[in-house]
Design an enzyme around this catalytic site. Structure first.
Site, mmCIF file in Angstrom:
data_model
loop_
_atom_site.group_PDB
_atom_site.id
_atom_site.type_symbol
_atom_site.label_atom_id
_atom_site.label_comp_id
_atom_site.label_asym_id
_atom_site.label_seq_id
_atom_site.Cartn_x
_atom_site.Cartn_y
_atom_site.Cartn_z
ATOM 1 C CD GLU A 110 -21.328 10.063 16.581
ATOM 2 O OE1 GLU A 110 -20.686 9.014 16.788
ATOM 3 O OE2 GLU A 110 -21.542 10.497 15.433
ATOM 4 N N PRO A 139 0.829 -1.220 0.000
ATOM 5 C CG PRO A 139 -0.677 -1.559 1.722
ATOM 6 C CD PRO A 139 0.628 -2.041 1.197
#
Length: 641
Positions: A442, A219
């Site tokens: 949340e 990556p």
């Protein structure tokens, strides 16, 4: 500062303008008319008249009469003392000559009359100006092409390779394997090539041949180019580096020419290492876009590279290193043994490797003595080496912004939040109703992820906007190589918990769950179509690791199978939604307490969640296992005594 030719021309322009504005004492011929000239001829003050190009007459006044006209008429106060003094345009030469002769006969004065042809400088300039411009533009183009036309410069060197040779004697640019933290397995394979170059006899005695090429795959930001720099610093042989995009040019045949020139340079310096960064720029599989592009310049460049690496003429002593993060799109002929004998995987660093990388980047920072580097490594799962370097730099910037004398743990945590979530936007306008919705959203994520056994452990929850997000819940995912279906289902439920919480407490839906729904949909489709985790679809995988299906116009399954995949995905998401609903209903009071705490403090940490819901089941089991282990060790020691 280096002087520029622009300043030279500017100075000349200023001098000319200043001369024209401030030189009031200069003399110059004055334009007149025939009536004035007629009077001067009749008075006998004209010496001669010259007709230039049959349209302009120049009048020369007798020298002794110039002063008289300067005093009599203000128009003539600046008459020149030499050359001609007056000029005027004539319509016809014949009529002007007859008028002049008539005046001379009447006055009895004689005037010398002459014809003259002169080329005006304006005409000359207009004739030569196009050629001057064309030559100037051509010289400018040639100059620019000579700057970028290869190592030697000049238009004829456009096909030369733009490779840079590493300077072994430059201590500031020299990188060794000691400067490369982590990547132990990759370093072992790459160091073997360096060792072969240093002690080739040891390998040749056993009949071993040096690998012709090594491909660094991984990556972005994992250290592929850094490894190549370390090879350049460690190997005592010439090292040529070039980017894959340097071979691609608008001129036909330039790419293949540069490949030939690169290997010609390497052969002359053999043994030599050639490093091609981002080789996918020229190594893309041939024939992928043959129907959409008529330009095969990239394929010609690739063909030449294949020939040079392992063609009819073997390149003895030339080793090719290459780096890419898109190995799946490279041509198979390029990947075969004999060209790239080794593919070295340069993956994301593990926990101990991240600690080593932190040690490298923290050397130049003034740190708090209490800073725990193991803690920093644990807080950055999935970070690459470049990400960790960015974290260290951001932490130092944050500490300097707050006028601190050293970089502390809080600065690093703020840097991690900054990189993952973006910049805090505390001044963003949010209504009280929206803020309350965000807090319960949340809190739903935090509650379900804390209660479900296989969900990622929570670090903190915040309703402070960051980047495009209005709130966020931070998790610390476990570093595992295999993920089970149960773990993925718990993660799906935790991602859907925000939407479920909004539905239960406010009985309405909002757009705030867009990112959650996108991640849920992608993961559910992966479970069904890739990992074979659906009974309805079966143990089938439609994942294509080669990337060949990217350009396909049809799916690798029928319409009936596609409908089955859609139904199976919906069943999975409905099941995860029901799991989240069950957890929120059973822990409703704790979720409300957590949401109200968020509204009060804006940020809630693990300790607060643990105080509300108690310890997680995994933490209890881990503590129990550690206690049993310690008890067993004590019993064993007692028996030995």
């Amino acid at each position: 500062m280096r002087p520029s030719i622009t300043w030279f021309w500017a100075a000349i322009t200023i001098v000319i303008i200043g001369y024209s504005l401030f030189d009031r004492d200069r003399t110059a011929p004055v334009e007149a008319d025939w009536a004035t000239i007629e009077q001067m001829v009749a008075a006998g003050d004209v010496d001669r008249i010259e007709v230039i190009n049959k349209d302009v007459a120049r009048v020369f006044i007798k020298t002794e009469q110039i002063a008289k006209y300067r005093e009599q008429d203000k128009r003539f106060e600046r008459l020149p003392g030499s050359d001609y003094q007056l000029y005027f345009n004539i319509g016809s030469v014949d009529s002007f000559r007859s008028d002049l002769d008539a005046v001379c006969r009447e006055s009895g004065n004689e005037v010398v009359f002459k014809f003259k042809n002169e080329r005006q400088w304006v005409d000359s300039l207009m004739m030569w100006l196009p050629w001057v411009i064309m030559i100037g533009v051509w010289l400018l183009i040639m100059r620019n092409m000579s700057r970028g036309g290869g190592a030697g410069g000049g238009i004829m060197n456009v096909g030369k390779a733009r490779a840079h040779e590493f300077d072994q004697e430059d201590p500031e640019r020299k990188v060794t394997f000691k400067d490369v933290a982590g990547l132990e397995e990759a370093k072992v394979e790459i160091m073997e090539i360096v060792d072969f170059l240093r002690r080739a006899d040891k390998y040749r005695e056993l009949g071993a041949k040096i690998p012709k090429g090594a491909l660094l795959v991984g990556p972005p930001g994992t250290g592929k180019t850094l490894l190549a720099k370390a090879v350049a610093g460690e190997a005592n042989v010439p090292f040529l580096s070039i980017s894959g995009s340097d071979f691609v040019e608008m001129f036909v045949g330039v790419g293949a020419s540069r490949v030939r020139d690169l290997f010609d340079q390497a052969k002359k310096k053999a043994p030599c290492i050639v490093f091609i960064d981002e080789i996918d720029a020229i190594g893309r599989a041939r024939g992928r876009n043959s129907g959409f592009s008529g330009n095969d310049e990239r394929e010609n460049t690739l063909n030449q590279l294949l020939t040079e690496m392992d063609g009819f003429q073997t390149n003895a002593g030339v080793i090719v290193l290459a780096a890419t993060n898109r190995a799946d799109i490279l041509d198979k002929a390029l990947m075969r043994a004999g060209r790239f004998d080794r593919q070295i995987e340069v993956g994301l660093p593990e926990l101990h490797e991240r600690r080593e990388i932190f040690d490298v980047h923290l050397r130049r920072l003034k740190l708090d003595p209490q800073l725990d580097r193991d803690f920093l490594a644990k807080q950055t799962p999935g970070f690459s080496g470049a990400d960790i370097a960015n974290v260290c730099n951001e932490a130092a910037l944050i500490a300097a912004r707050h006028n601190k004398s050293m970089v502390s743990k809080e600065d690093f945590l703020a840097a991690v939040d900054r990189i993952i979530g973006g910049l805090e936007r505390k001044n963003k306008v949010i209504t009280p109703a929206e803020r309350r919705t965000i807090a319960y959203h949340e809190a739903g994520h935090a509650t379900v992820s804390w209660i479900l056994e296989n969900a990622n452990p929570l670090v903190k929850v915040t309703i402070i906007p960051r980047g495009k997000a209005l709130g966020a819940a931070w998790y610390l995912p476990e570093e595992r190589q295999i993920t089970t279906g149960e773990q993925m289902m718990d993660e799906l439920a935790a991602m859907l918990a925000g939407r479920v919480s909004e539905q239960i407490f406010f009985d309405h839906l909002s757009t705030g769950a867009l990112n959650d729904l996108e991640r849920v949909t992608k993961q559910a489709y992966a479970m069904v179509a890739y990992y074979g985790m659906s009974d309805a679809v079966g143990t089938l995988s439609y994942y294509d690791s080669t990337g060949q299906s990217d350009m396909a116009f049809t799916k690798p399954y029928s319409e009936l199978t596609a409908q089955g995949i859609d139904n199976a995905v919906k069943e999975l998401i409905d099941k995860a939604y029901a799991m989240a609903e069950e957890v929120i209903h059973s822990h409703r009071e704790g979720l409300v307490q957590l949401a109200e705490l968020l509204l009060e403090r804006e940020v809630v940490f693990t300790e607060d969640v643990e105080r509300i819901f108690g310890k997680r089941k995994k933490d209890i089991e881990r503590e129990r296992a550690e206690a049993e282990k310690q008890t067993a060790e004590v019993t064993c020691e007692a028996q030995e005594e």
